[in-house]
Structures are given as structure tokens and as C-alpha cells.
Write an enzyme that holds these catalytic residues in place. Structure first.
Site, mmCIF file in Angstrom:
data_model
loop_
_atom_site.group_PDB
_atom_site.id
_atom_site.type_symbol
_atom_site.label_atom_id
_atom_site.label_comp_id
_atom_site.label_asym_id
_atom_site.label_seq_id
_atom_site.Cartn_x
_atom_site.Cartn_y
_atom_site.Cartn_z
ATOM 1 N N GLU A 191 0.195 -9.255 -0.397
ATOM 2 C CA GLU A 191 -1.604 -9.791 -0.644
ATOM 3 C C GLU A 191 -2.638 -9.847 -1.839
ATOM 4 O OE1 GLU A 191 -1.774 -6.140 2.498
ATOM 5 O OE2 GLU A 191 -1.900 -8.487 4.063
ATOM 6 N N ALA A 195 1.049 -1.348 -0.236
ATOM 7 C CA ALA A 195 -0.194 0.070 -0.325
ATOM 8 C C ALA A 195 0.982 1.474 -0.048
ATOM 9 C CB ALA A 195 -0.277 0.125 1.264
ATOM 10 N N GLY A 232 1.177 -5.367 0.529
ATOM 11 C CA GLY A 232 -0.461 -5.750 -0.086
ATOM 12 C C GLY A 232 0.360 -5.670 -1.319
ATOM 13 N N GLU A 280 5.102 -5.150 6.670
ATOM 14 C CA GLU A 280 3.950 -4.160 7.868
ATOM 15 C C GLU A 280 4.521 -3.739 9.523
ATOM 16 O OE1 GLU A 280 2.960 -6.118 5.923
ATOM 17 O OE2 GLU A 280 1.149 -5.810 5.008
#
Ligand SMILES: CC(C)(O)CC(=O)SCCNC(=O)CCNC(=O)[C@H](O)C(C)(C)COP(=O)(O)OP(=O)(O)OC[C@H]1O[C@@H](n2cnc3c(N)ncnc32)[C@H](O)[C@@H]1OP(=O)(O)O
Length: 257
Positions: A111, A65, A108, A131
Site C-alpha cells: 500500500e 504493518a 501496508g 491481510e
């Protein structure tokens, strides 16, 4: 349709989406994810498309992200705005999606790759959930899908240390279906998608749905679910065609009916 953060094209029966924010290593933001979802849904609704490939650049599938865009969020903004809440809708696309991953697939990005039905990785791919190094945790399913894919020990290792794993380790661990030389990545992913797109769409979608149910159901329930779908396929013209073609030693001509 003009997109800002992705490129969309078709190759025969395959829909290809290329993430395209090169300056930020394809970092994911609301615009990119909305565009990706729109493109994937359009392919899902297009009867001529049988499978979808999502890819990035040589350097990065996606580096997570967009940290610069989310760094100043406070709790109320994140919670009340349901930050990233809709991003995992990509996982609701019914047609098969293949992630073709070269370079970084982090946070992300990893993911997103795991929301796809399987991952084909270039030998340059690097996967991780870093993260923890940012003072946070995965928020798009990383702790859940990664654990199911690679088991608790490796998922804990990756989520708690933030380290990356290379393509070979990812394949050994079960995260990745195949590893290929970087120069062959897109061609291999498209070929796999074309193969899928050549089969009967009802059976392809049911196969995907049934495998995915194994994450949610007990073994007995899952087998019952699979059996019902299996029985239902005998109502299709394509089952008759597929089996007749086998018996007659010819190529099946599926009509998705
Ligand atoms: C979805 C959730 C909830 O799970 C949360 C997340 O995904 S959090 C994000 C997790 N990802 C990361 O922590 C990876 C961050 N990036 C890196 O560690 C490095 O960029 C790298 C190891 C992937 C690559 O390093 P390097 O080759 O040295 O390139 P850089 O100079 O660092 O990056 C180039 C350029 O891209 C920008 N960039 C990279 N990643 C992101 C990101 N996730 N968000 C925003 N921008 C990113 C980086 O800042 C550079 O831009 P400039 O500063 O040069 O403008």
C-alpha cells in the site's frame, strides 16, 4: 535530523528515504510512518529537491504493518485512536515519489508503494495483500489503489487468496512501471528521479496532480482540469525557456519559475 526507523540522504536533486527496521523486515509502525512523513514533507518543502525515492532493504521494501504491535488492539482503541489514520498522508506529498521495491512489499508495504507515483521493482520483488490470512483486510488503501492499478479480477485474487505476485506478474498487471535486476534497482530509481528533478518543478507537480485527478473526475472534467493547468503553464518562465531551448537546439535551463 536523527531518525530511528529510516535513513535519509540526498543525491543531487533527489531525496532518498530508506526504511530501516531490518529485524522486522521494515514492518510499518507509527514511529516509522511519522518519520517517513516528516522526511518526505521536508523534501517537499526543499526547493533544491525535485523528486523523492523511497526504498527498503534487499529482502523487504516493507512486510506490512507491524502485526505484533497491532495484534492486541480492540475495536474502540482502533476506532477512537484512528489507527493508521494518518499513514496515507504520505500520498499528499506534491513532488513525485518513486517506490524502489526489492523483496517483500506486502500489506501496508504494498500500500505504501502504491501511494508513490510509480514503482520500479527489482526482479526479486514480491507484492501482495495478505491481510486476509490474518483475519483482516487491507486498511491503507489496498482494496482501492490495487483495484485501480491491476483491475478487479487480479485485485480480488490477491486480496481474497492472500497470495503474492512476483515482479514480472506485477509489471504485466500494471502495478509496476519497470522491472530491473536487483543490483541496478537504486541506481535506476535515482536516475529516473534525477531526470524528473531536472525538469521545471511547476510542470512536474502539475503533471502529477493532473494524472492523479483522473482517479477522481469524469473524463470530461479531467480533460478540462488538464487544459486549465496546461494553459497556466504558459505564464511560467520555464515554458518560454523550454520551448526556446528546443528551437535553439540547446539544453533548457529551468528555474522553477
Ligand atoms: C496496513 C494494513 C492495514 O494493510 C495491515 C497490514 O499490513 S497487516 C500485515 C501484512 N503483512 C503480512 O502479513 C506479512 C507478514 N510477514 C510474513 O508473512 C513473513 O515475515 C514474510 C513472508 C514476509 C517473510 O518470511 P521469512 O523470510 O520466513 O521471515 P520471517 O522470519 O517471517 O520474518 C523475519 C522477522 O520479521 C518479522 N516480521 C515480518 N513481517 C512482520 C510484520 N508485518 N510485522 C511484524 N513483524 C514482522 C518476523 O516476525 C521475524 O521476526 P522474529 O519473529 O524473528 O523476531
Amino acid at each position: 535530523m536523527a531518525y530511528e526507523c529510516i535513513k535519509v540522504e540526498t543525491r543531487g536533486g533527489v531525496g532518498l528515504v530508506t526504511l530501516d527496521r531490518p529485524k522486522a523486515l521494515n514492518a510499518l509502525n507509527a514511529k516509522l510512518m511519522a518519520e517517513l512523513l516528516e522526511a518526505a514533507r521536508a523534501f517537499d518543502a526543499d526547493a533544491k529537491i525535485g523528486a523523492i525515492v523511497i526504498t527498503g532493504s534487499e529482502k523487504a521494501f516493507a512486510a506490512g504493518a507491524d502485526i505484533k504491535e497491532m495484534q492486541s488492539l480492540d475495536f474502540v482503541e482502533a476506532y477512537m485512536g484512528d489507527f493508521i489514520g494518518g499513514w496515507d498522508k504520505v500520498g499528499t506529498v506534491r513532488k513525485p515519489m518513486i517506490a524502489a521495491v526489492a523483496g517483500y512489499a506486502l500489506g501496508g508495504g504494498c500500500e505504501l508503494a502504491m501511494m508513490c507515483d510509480f514503482i520500479i521493482a527489482a526482479d526479486t520483488a514480491k507484492f501482495g495483500q495478505p491481510e486476509i490470512t490474518l483475519g483482516t483486510i487491507p486498511g491503507m488503501g489496498g482494496t482501492q489503489r490495487l483495484t485501480r492499478a491491476v483491475g478487479k479480477a487480479k485485485a480480488m485474487d490477491l486480496c481474497l487468496t492472500g497470495r503474492m505476485m512476483d515482479a514480472d506478474e506485477a509489471e504485466r498487471s500494471g502495478l509496476v512501471a519497470r522491472v530491473v535486476p536487483a543490483t541496478e534497482l537504486i541506481e535506476t530509481a535515482i536516475k529516473a528521479a534525477e531526470k524528473i528533478a531536472g525538469f521545471s518543478q511547476p510542470s512536474v507537480i502539475m503533471a502529477k496532480e493532473s494524472v492523479n485527478r483522473s482517479y477522481e473526475l469524469t473524463l470530461a472534467e479531467g480533460i478540462r482540469f488538464e487544459r486549465r493547468l496546461f494553459h497556466s503553464l504558459f505564464a511560467t518562465e520555464d515554458q518560454k525557456e523550454g520551448m526556446a531551448a528546443f528551437a535553439e537546439k540547446r539544453q533548457a535551463q529551468f528555474k522553477n519559475r
